[in-house]
Design a protein around this motif. Structure first.
Motif, short mmCIF file in Angstrom:
data_model
loop_
_atom_site.label_atom_id
_atom_site.label_comp_id
_atom_site.label_asym_id
_atom_site.label_seq_id
_atom_site.Cartn_x
_atom_site.Cartn_y
_atom_site.Cartn_z
N PRO A 1 -23.74 -29.11 -40.51
CA PRO A 1 -22.60 -30.05 -40.50
C PRO A 1 -21.24 -29.40 -40.67
CG PRO A 1 -23.91 -30.30 -42.51
CD PRO A 1 -24.66 -29.36 -41.62
N SER A 2 -21.20 -28.10 -40.97
CA SER A 2 -19.92 -27.41 -41.06
C SER A 2 -19.44 -26.91 -39.70
CB SER A 2 -20.03 -26.20 -42.01
OG SER A 2 -20.16 -26.59 -43.34
N HIS A 3 -20.35 -26.74 -38.76
CA HIS A 3 -19.98 -26.13 -37.47
C HIS A 3 -19.09 -27.09 -36.68
CE1 HIS A 3 -20.19 -24.12 -33.63
NE2 HIS A 3 -20.82 -23.11 -34.20
N PRO A 4 -17.95 -26.63 -36.19
CA PRO A 4 -17.04 -27.53 -35.46
C PRO A 4 -17.68 -28.23 -34.27
CG PRO A 4 -15.94 -25.46 -35.98
CD PRO A 4 -17.38 -25.28 -36.35
N ASP A 5 -18.54 -27.54 -33.53
CA ASP A 5 -19.18 -28.16 -32.37
C ASP A 5 -20.17 -29.24 -32.80
OD1 ASP A 5 -17.80 -26.65 -30.50
OD2 ASP A 5 -19.30 -25.06 -30.48
N VAL A 6 -20.83 -29.03 -33.93
CA VAL A 6 -21.75 -30.04 -34.46
C VAL A 6 -20.98 -31.27 -34.91
CG1 VAL A 6 -23.41 -30.53 -36.29
CG2 VAL A 6 -23.49 -28.34 -35.10
N ARG A 7 -19.85 -31.07 -35.52
CA ARG A 7 -19.05 -32.19 -36.01
C ARG A 7 -18.51 -33.03 -34.83
NH1 ARG A 7 -17.76 -31.42 -41.51
NH2 ARG A 7 -15.81 -32.60 -41.40
N LEU A 8 -18.08 -32.37 -33.78
CA LEU A 8 -17.64 -33.10 -32.59
C LEU A 8 -18.80 -33.88 -31.97
CD1 LEU A 8 -15.38 -30.39 -30.90
CD2 LEU A 8 -14.61 -32.48 -32.02
N TYR A 9 -19.96 -33.26 -31.94
CA TYR A 9 -21.16 -33.91 -31.40
C TYR A 9 -21.52 -35.15 -32.21
CZ TYR A 9 -26.24 -34.56 -30.88
OH TYR A 9 -27.51 -35.09 -30.73
N GLU B 1 -29.18 -41.50 -39.78
CA GLU B 1 -30.15 -40.62 -40.43
C GLU B 1 -29.74 -39.17 -40.18
OE1 GLU B 1 -34.86 -39.28 -40.05
OE2 GLU B 1 -34.24 -41.23 -39.25
N ALA B 2 -30.00 -38.31 -41.17
CA ALA B 2 -29.73 -36.87 -41.06
C ALA B 2 -28.27 -36.58 -40.76
CB ALA B 2 -30.64 -36.24 -40.00
N LEU B 3 -27.37 -37.30 -41.40
CA LEU B 3 -25.94 -37.01 -41.30
C LEU B 3 -25.50 -36.27 -42.56
CD1 LEU B 3 -23.52 -37.32 -39.43
CD2 LEU B 3 -23.04 -39.53 -40.50
N HIS B 4 -26.24 -35.23 -42.88
CA HIS B 4 -25.98 -34.40 -44.06
C HIS B 4 -26.79 -33.11 -43.90
CE1 HIS B 4 -29.93 -35.90 -45.09
NE2 HIS B 4 -29.47 -37.14 -45.30
N PHE B 5 -26.77 -32.24 -44.88
CA PHE B 5 -27.58 -31.03 -44.82
C PHE B 5 -29.06 -31.39 -44.93
CE2 PHE B 5 -23.51 -29.18 -46.04
CZ PHE B 5 -23.48 -28.02 -45.28
N GLY B 6 -29.91 -30.54 -44.35
CA GLY B 6 -31.35 -30.74 -44.45
C GLY B 6 -31.94 -29.89 -45.56
#
Length: 403
Positions: free
Chosen positions: A136-144, A163-168
């Motif tokens: 969730p820190s990666h900029p591309d992941v956040r845009l996605y 669901e899974a909108l946080h660290f695993g």
């Protein structure tokens, strides 16, 4: 009391929309929570068209071009996505006066993680060893994540259930996992922390010595991998401080800023599309998914381990989901009370119960748990999941709701 039943698109496709909605209406629930974007899995589906269903990563709709054309990460398409099954279900539920919620798995996607490994979490040894977990820190992941939330909201759903909108966790980073090293709970927690460049920079900006934290994690876990005895006991801040040191605890706690800001961005995007966000905290599943026997620490008190700050989220999202995966009615009530205290009285709390195994062995136990979460302050009770439970188990729902 509001209620909903979790459903897969494959359930509706296999049994027919009208047949499924007839059953759901008969159970007395008021909504359908459909898997709009899901992750890969192999499920025993007792009354499905296939008795064993293999699910893939991806969305049950065509990703809107204006949201994803400029992005690096795009959700894969599920089989039949071009047929717009969510639009058909939206129309059918509206005709019956049922709410429709879009169940969305955000950052657990093995297909994307294997294709773009640099967007996944990186452990203290530098390994990209959890391809299912997008960081969730990666900029591309956040845009996605923001685009995905907006895209699901556009399907006309009453809410986007996140669901899974946080660290695993390390224990759920891939499928068919093997470890013949006896990792204790704290060692597994340390091995699951992400030390990618983006996470380390975010922690450093908050005053944490991220490199010291990484070195301590690699030293401790490395010793266990070399044969040292693992630490026993639950993961608490005090125990982790004694075991790994204050800098590791500070690093773990700093992750909450990453999650809070990401959830805020997604919630804002979903609201802009005319829907609202329901945030599911997976801590209850981490603790009790396999057997319904969670350890003594309450889920709301342990959610920090996933980077979840419930107090902060209580100010940002209108609704939170409590995964009440425990056999004991008293325990699920305690979990709901703890979430209510953390989030405040003006946030909606939706308690998610399983009507069958592994944590509900009778209609009486399900009814007791429904009564317990109601008394504890839950605003809604939802049931997981239609396609995974035999019909006789699902038949427990109406009696539980009317108890």
């Amino acid at each position: 009391m509001d209620s909903s039943l979790y459903v897969y698109v494959e359930d509706v496709r296999g049994e027919g929309t009208e047949a499924v909605l007839d059953r759901i209406t008969g159970y007395g629930v008021r909504g359908v929570t459909v898997a709009a974007a899901y992750h890969r899995a192999r499920d025993v589906t007792p009354h499905g068209r296939a008795r064993v269903t293999v699910r893939r990563d991806g969305a049950h709709f065509v990703p809107p071009a204006d949201l994803f054309d400029e992005l690096r990460l795009v959700p894969p398409l599920q089989e039949g996505a071009a047929d717009e099954p969510l639009a058909a279900l939206r129309e059918a539920t509206a005709e019956r006066g049922l709410a429709l919620h879009g169940w969305t798995v955000f950052l657990q996607n093995t297909t994307l993680g294997l294709a773009e490994p640099d967007v996944t979490v990186r452990n203290c040894f530098g390994d990209r060893g959890s391809p299912a977990d997008l960081c969730p820190s990666h900029p591309d992941v956040r845009l996605y994540a923001v685009a995905l939330g907006r895209a699901v909201a556009r399907q006309g759903v009453d809410s986007v259930v996140a669901e899974a909108l946080h660290f695993g966790t390390f224990g759920h980073g891939y499928h068919h996992e093997r470890s013949f090293v006896p990792l204790g709970p704290m060692d597994a927690f340390l091995l699951g922390l992400c030390f990618c460049g983006f996470c380390m920079r975010r922690a450093a900006d908050l005053g944490v010595n991220a490199e010291v934290a990484r070195e301590e994690c690699s030293r401790i876990v490395g010793a266990v991998l070399d044969g040292a005895p693992p630490a026993q006991g639950e993961v608490t801040r005090a125990a982790l401080t004694a075991y790994a040191g204050p800098e590791v605890v500070a690093y773990a706690r700093a992750r909450s800023e990453t999650v809070t800001s990401l959830v805020s961005d997604v919630s804002t995007a979903v609201t802009a599309e005319g829907s609202r966000l329901v945030f599911l905290d997976a801590t209850g599943a981490v603790k009790g998914y396999s057997d319904g026997l969670p350890s003594s620490g309450l889920a709301a008190h342990d959610s920090w381990q996933l980077g979840v700050d419930l107090v902060a989220l209580g100010d940002l999202v209108p609704s939170l989901g409590v995964l009440a995966y425990a056999r004991d009615a008293g325990r699920v009530a305690e979990d709901v009370v703890a979430y209510r205290r953390s989030t405040g009285k003006d946030r909606e709390l939706r308690a998610v119960l399983r009507p069958g195994l592994p944590d509900t062995d009778s209609a009486e136990r399900l009814a007791a748990k429904v009564r317990a979460v109601r008394a504890a302050g839950a605003d809604a009770v939802d049931f997981y999941a239609y396609g995974l439970m035999p019909y006789p188990i699902l038949d427990r729902i109406p009696g539980a709701l009317s108890a």
